[in-house]
Write a protein that holds these residues in place. Structure first.
Motif, PDB file in Angstrom:
ATOM      1  N   UNK A  99       0.651  -1.156   0.153  1.00 42.43           N
ATOM      2  CA  UNK A  99       0.044   0.161  -0.082  1.00 42.43           C
ATOM      3  C   UNK A  99       0.906   1.164  -0.044  1.00 42.43           C
ATOM      4  N   UNK A 100       0.209   2.395  -0.288  1.00 35.90           N
ATOM      5  CA  UNK A 100       0.809   3.541  -0.414  1.00 35.90           C
ATOM      6  C   UNK A 100       1.175   4.406   0.898  1.00 35.90           C
ATOM      7  N   UNK A 101       0.427   3.821   1.726  1.00 37.49           N
ATOM      8  CA  UNK A 101       0.597   4.319   3.206  1.00 37.49           C
ATOM      9  C   UNK A 101      -0.152   5.777   3.582  1.00 37.49           C
ATOM     10  N   UNK A 102      -0.840   6.064   2.706  1.00 36.52           N
ATOM     11  CA  UNK A 102      -1.751   7.389   2.695  1.00 36.52           C
ATOM     12  C   UNK A 102      -3.033   7.207   3.682  1.00 36.52           C
ATOM     13  N   UNK A 103      -3.301   8.452   4.219  1.00 37.51           N
ATOM     14  CA  UNK A 103      -4.503   8.438   5.286  1.00 37.51           C
ATOM     15  C   UNK A 103      -4.298   7.973   6.592  1.00 37.51           C
ATOM     16  N   UNK A 107      -6.065  -0.397   6.532  1.00 40.69           N
ATOM     17  CA  UNK A 107      -6.184  -0.886   4.875  1.00 40.69           C
ATOM     18  C   UNK A 107      -7.085  -2.219   5.056  1.00 40.69           C
ATOM     19  N   UNK A 108      -7.918  -2.290   4.307  1.00 37.62           N
ATOM     20  CA  UNK A 108      -8.537  -3.489   4.053  1.00 37.62           C
ATOM     21  C   UNK A 108      -8.130  -4.321   2.887  1.00 37.62           C
ATOM     22  N   UNK A 109      -8.095  -5.876   2.889  1.00 34.91           N
ATOM     23  CA  UNK A 109      -7.592  -6.518   2.189  1.00 34.91           C
ATOM     24  C   UNK A 109      -7.978  -6.290   0.613  1.00 34.91           C
ATOM     25  N   UNK A 110      -9.173  -5.768   0.506  1.00 29.01           N
ATOM     26  CA  UNK A 110      -9.525  -5.566  -0.858  1.00 29.01           C
ATOM     27  C   UNK A 110      -9.175  -3.956  -1.605  1.00 29.01           C
ATOM     28  N   UNK A 111      -8.623  -3.147  -0.561  1.00 26.81           N
ATOM     29  CA  UNK A 111      -8.135  -1.861  -0.975  1.00 26.81           C
ATOM     30  C   UNK A 111      -7.225  -1.873  -2.461  1.00 26.81           C
ATOM     31  N   UNK A 112      -7.137  -0.656  -2.965  1.00 25.82           N
ATOM     32  CA  UNK A 112      -6.179  -0.666  -4.093  1.00 25.82           C
ATOM     33  C   UNK A 112      -4.904  -0.566  -3.584  1.00 25.82           C
ATOM     34  N   UNK A 113      -3.946  -1.196  -4.230  1.00 24.51           N
ATOM     35  CA  UNK A 113      -2.518  -1.079  -3.657  1.00 24.51           C
ATOM     36  C   UNK A 113      -1.951  -0.198  -4.657  1.00 24.51           C
ATOM     37  N   UNK A 203      -7.005 -13.203   0.208  1.00 26.75           N
ATOM     38  CA  UNK A 203      -5.999 -12.245   0.955  1.00 26.75           C
ATOM     39  C   UNK A 203      -6.509 -12.037   2.261  1.00 26.75           C
ATOM     40  N   UNK A 204      -5.669 -11.835   3.174  1.00 28.93           N
ATOM     41  CA  UNK A 204      -6.158 -11.611   4.452  1.00 28.93           C
ATOM     42  C   UNK A 204      -5.020 -10.563   5.193  1.00 28.93           C
ATOM     43  N   UNK A 205      -5.398  -9.941   6.223  1.00 27.61           N
ATOM     44  CA  UNK A 205      -4.542  -9.129   7.073  1.00 27.61           C
ATOM     45  C   UNK A 205      -4.316  -9.736   8.600  1.00 27.61           C
ATOM     46  N   UNK A 251      -3.704  -2.190   9.423  1.00 31.56           N
ATOM     47  CA  UNK A 251      -4.346  -3.360   8.696  1.00 31.56           C
ATOM     48  C   UNK A 251      -5.610  -3.757   9.530  1.00 31.56           C
ATOM     49  N   UNK A 252      -6.396  -3.771   8.509  1.00 33.18           N
ATOM     50  CA  UNK A 252      -7.856  -4.152   9.171  1.00 33.18           C
ATOM     51  C   UNK A 252      -8.119  -5.689   9.052  1.00 33.18           C
ATOM     52  N   UNK A 253      -7.992  -6.361  10.113  1.00 31.91           N
ATOM     53  CA  UNK A 253      -7.777  -7.900  10.207  1.00 31.91           C
ATOM     54  C   UNK A 253      -8.932  -8.698  10.590  1.00 31.91           C
ATOM     55  N   UNK A 254     -10.143  -7.808  10.603  1.00 35.08           N
ATOM     56  CA  UNK A 254     -11.492  -8.683  10.991  1.00 35.08           C
ATOM     57  C   UNK A 254     -11.756  -9.678  10.034  1.00 35.08           C
ATOM     58  N   UNK A 255     -11.666  -9.922   8.574  1.00 32.86           N
ATOM     59  CA  UNK A 255     -11.894 -10.945   7.972  1.00 32.86           C
ATOM     60  C   UNK A 255     -10.962 -12.250   8.383  1.00 32.86           C
ATOM     61  N   UNK A 256      -9.684 -11.922   8.713  1.00 28.62           N
ATOM     62  CA  UNK A 256      -8.880 -13.066   9.040  1.00 28.62           C
ATOM     63  C   UNK A 256      -9.570 -13.689  10.504  1.00 28.62           C
TER      64      UNK A 256
END
Length: 281
Positions: A99-103, A107-113, A203-205, A251-256
């Motif tokens: 990821x670009x580290x912005x904001x 980060x969600x697993x599906x976010x734009x890299x 993909x998971x975080x 990193x948003x880890x809830x899906x994992x």
């Protein structure tokens, strides 16, 4: 038997203590030779494969991107393709550097890299190659890996804290320190779950909690490690490096957590265990 690529890295060393794991060092399978990695899998006929090896020298990757891309991109792709052929699960460890580290939103697993440098690009190439192989795979993005092994932030801070009474540490990069022991446990849980539930591929975080700055992490290390060393916050601009680091590594880890029934580890507990392993507690 679970086959692990890597033997001396932080996560590989934590995986190696498990009786059902076989670890391969560079002599047995050099990631600079992707075909040799695939051949090693064929020769071992494992029940699952975890890739815990990588080109991890972030700054050096800026000068050696082609080499990093073979090791972090083509090699995992060859492993995943062989696992798909054999019908066994494959887990690839990746990174927040994709990821670009912005904001300031996790980060969600599906976010734009959008990697900032060569290391991140090489790891993203690996993710794409693994997904394109089409087998039962999982990509585990993690951040700020620490352990009692190798070179990492905890060991550096302990050493410097014993030598100096004050340090300056970057405070505008935020993320979750993640004990290698917890990453190893997550990888094992993933390959075992994927064997019976292949629909959980993807993909998971997975990162330690709570999110902190490097400076806050350093203060916790000094406090738990009994170092009388004052930490002063500085911006990243005061500590230039060849490769840019992401400011936001949350990193948003809830899906994992939902898919594999494992909670994010509390890095403060992990830090205490590392200090004990190092004889510092």
């Amino acid at each position: 038997m679970i086959l692990v690529f890597g033997k001396t890295g932080q996560v590989a060393r934590e995986l190696a203590v498990h009786s059902d794991v076989t670890c391969l060092d560079r002599g047995a399978a050099d990631l600079a030779d992707p075909a040799a990695c695939a051949a090693a899998i064929r020769a071992q006929s494992p029940s699952a494969v975890i890739n815990a090896a990588a080109f991890t020298a972030v700054d050096a990757a800026e000068e050696r991107e082609a080499e990093a891309t073979v090791i972090n991109g083509a090699a995992p792709g060859a492993m995943a393709q062989e696992c798909a052929t054999l019908g066994v699960p494959f887990v690839q460890i990746s990174t927040d550097y994709v990821f670009d580290g912005s904001g300031d939103t996790p980060w969600q697993p599906g976010d734009v890299t959008g990697p900032l440098g060569a290391y991140g690009r090489s790891k993203l190439a690996g993710e794409q190659a693994v997904a394109e192989a089409g087998g039962t795979y999982a990509i585990l993005r993690t951040s700020w890996v620490v352990s009692a092994h190798g070179n990492n932030f905890v060991k550096t801070m302990l050493r410097l804290g014993a030598e100096r009474d004050a340090l300056t540490v970057v405070a505008d990069q935020i993320g979750g320190p993640t004990p290698a022991r917890d990453i190893a446990a997550a990888c094992l849980k993933m390959v075992k779950t994927l064997a019976s539930e292949p629909d959980k591929r993807g993909i998971y975080h997975f990162a330690g909690a709570p999110d902190v700055s490097w400076a806050e992490f350093a203060r916790a290390i000094m406090a738990q490690g009994g170092r009388d060393c004052t930490i002063t916050d500085i911006p990243s601009s005061d500590y230039p490096t060849p490769a840019a680091r992401p400011a936001n590594s949350r990193l948003e880890c809830s899906s994992f957590e939902t898919a594999f029934d494992m909670k994010r580890p509390d890095w403060r507990d992990g830090l205490a265990a590392i200090l004990k392993d190092l004889g510092e507690a």
